[in-house]
Design a protein around this motif. Structure first.
Motif, mmCIF file in Angstrom:
data_model
loop_
_atom_site.group_PDB
_atom_site.id
_atom_site.type_symbol
_atom_site.label_atom_id
_atom_site.label_comp_id
_atom_site.label_asym_id
_atom_site.label_seq_id
_atom_site.Cartn_x
_atom_site.Cartn_y
_atom_site.Cartn_z
ATOM 1 N N LYS A 1 106.293 78.992 54.428
ATOM 2 C CA LYS A 1 105.333 78.936 55.539
ATOM 3 C C LYS A 1 105.739 79.906 56.650
ATOM 4 O O LYS A 1 104.923 80.698 57.120
ATOM 5 C CB LYS A 1 105.271 77.500 56.080
ATOM 6 N N TYR A 2 107.004 79.894 57.029
ATOM 7 C CA TYR A 2 107.476 80.786 58.090
ATOM 8 C C TYR A 2 107.480 82.250 57.652
ATOM 9 O O TYR A 2 107.165 83.137 58.434
ATOM 10 C CB TYR A 2 108.852 80.364 58.599
ATOM 11 N N LEU A 3 107.832 82.494 56.412
ATOM 12 C CA LEU A 3 107.841 83.872 55.914
ATOM 13 C C LEU A 3 106.422 84.455 55.869
ATOM 14 O O LEU A 3 106.231 85.639 56.117
ATOM 15 C CB LEU A 3 108.509 83.954 54.544
ATOM 16 N N LEU A 4 105.440 83.612 55.572
ATOM 17 C CA LEU A 4 104.043 84.059 55.600
ATOM 18 C C LEU A 4 103.610 84.366 57.032
ATOM 19 O O LEU A 4 102.941 85.366 57.284
ATOM 20 C CB LEU A 4 103.125 82.999 54.976
ATOM 21 N N LEU B 1 105.541 85.292 59.453
ATOM 22 C CA LEU B 1 106.242 86.520 59.851
ATOM 23 C C LEU B 1 105.816 87.743 59.039
ATOM 24 O O LEU B 1 106.336 88.840 59.242
ATOM 25 C CB LEU B 1 107.757 86.319 59.712
ATOM 26 N N LYS B 2 104.889 87.526 58.100
ATOM 27 C CA LYS B 2 104.380 88.587 57.231
ATOM 28 C C LYS B 2 105.474 89.229 56.385
ATOM 29 O O LYS B 2 105.454 90.419 56.103
ATOM 30 C CB LYS B 2 103.609 89.642 58.034
ATOM 31 N N LYS B 3 106.438 88.389 55.973
ATOM 32 C CA LYS B 3 107.509 88.856 55.105
ATOM 33 C C LYS B 3 107.205 88.526 53.643
ATOM 34 O O LYS B 3 107.891 88.973 52.743
ATOM 35 C CB LYS B 3 108.852 88.259 55.539
ATOM 36 N N LEU B 4 106.180 87.706 53.439
ATOM 37 C CA LEU B 4 105.686 87.374 52.094
ATOM 38 C C LEU B 4 104.178 87.545 52.102
ATOM 39 O O LEU B 4 103.530 87.313 53.141
ATOM 40 C CB LEU B 4 105.978 85.906 51.749
ATOM 41 N N LYS B 5 103.630 87.910 50.961
ATOM 42 C CA LYS B 5 102.176 88.003 50.836
ATOM 43 C C LYS B 5 101.678 86.751 50.134
ATOM 44 O O LYS B 5 102.341 86.205 49.275
ATOM 45 C CB LYS B 5 101.786 89.250 50.060
ATOM 46 N N ASN B 6 100.477 86.315 50.520
ATOM 47 C CA ASN B 6 99.870 85.122 49.932
ATOM 48 C C ASN B 6 99.590 85.264 48.470
ATOM 49 O O ASN B 6 99.197 86.147 47.902
ATOM 50 C CB ASN B 6 98.573 84.791 50.666
#
Length: 168
Positions: free
Chosen positions: A158-161, A163-168
């Motif tokens: 959730k936090y990585l999304l 922070l835009k460090k992971l893509k959905n």
């Protein structure tokens, strides 16, 4: 005696890293995990991270206390693998710590000098872990018990999304 010297070295490196640490904004493609043998004996962290975070390039090292009867392992390290000066003696473990992972997960909830030192020495560009161990080690802490791996990883995702460090 070794622990005393290593603790001094750890504190010094921690202060130095606070002043020089830069958090990467890159998307996460590689993940390193530092944990303890007691946790990795009952949870397949590598597989859980691959499934929940959707990252395939995952490596893990676990601390286990040194015992003469234990066979050498490429996925474990012991206190014997870290010198009193804080130098890493095991080449494979040193290569792991030198690798610039996009994300390093410190998956342990008990203060352990060797695990904490390893997280600190890692060249990972973003570090996260379980809270209440040592807040100075991580860029992001998550309050969760290690037995709730799914809860930890879903919260991390959730936090990585965000922070835009992971893509959905």
């Amino acid at each position: 005696m070794k622990k005393v010297f290593l603790k001094k070295r750890f504190r010094k490196l921690l202060i130095e890293s606070e002043n020089s640490r830069v958090v990467s904004k890159n998307e996460i493609k590689t993940v390193g995990i530092i944990s303890s043998d007691e946790i990795t004996n009952w949870i397949n962290l590598k597989e859980e991270v691959q499934t929940i975070l959707g990252v395939e390039d995952v490596e893990i090292y676990s601390y286990r206390p040194f015992k003469k009867k234990d066979k050498a392992s490429l996925s474990h390290f012991t206190e014997k693998d870290i010198s009193w000066k804080g130098e890493i003696k095991k080449p494979h473990f040193n290569a792991f710590l030198e690798k610039p992972f996009d994300l390093l997960i410190g998956y342990f909830n008990k203060e352990n000098l060797y695990n904490q030192f390893s997280v600190l020495k890692s060249k990972a560009t973003f570090k996260t872990g379980i809270s209440k161990v040592n807040q100075d080690l991580y860029d992001l802490e998550i309050s969760e018990y290690p037995t709730n791996t799914d809860g930890f990883l879903l919260e991390l995702k959730k936090y990585l999304l965000i922070l835009k460090k992971l893509k959905n």
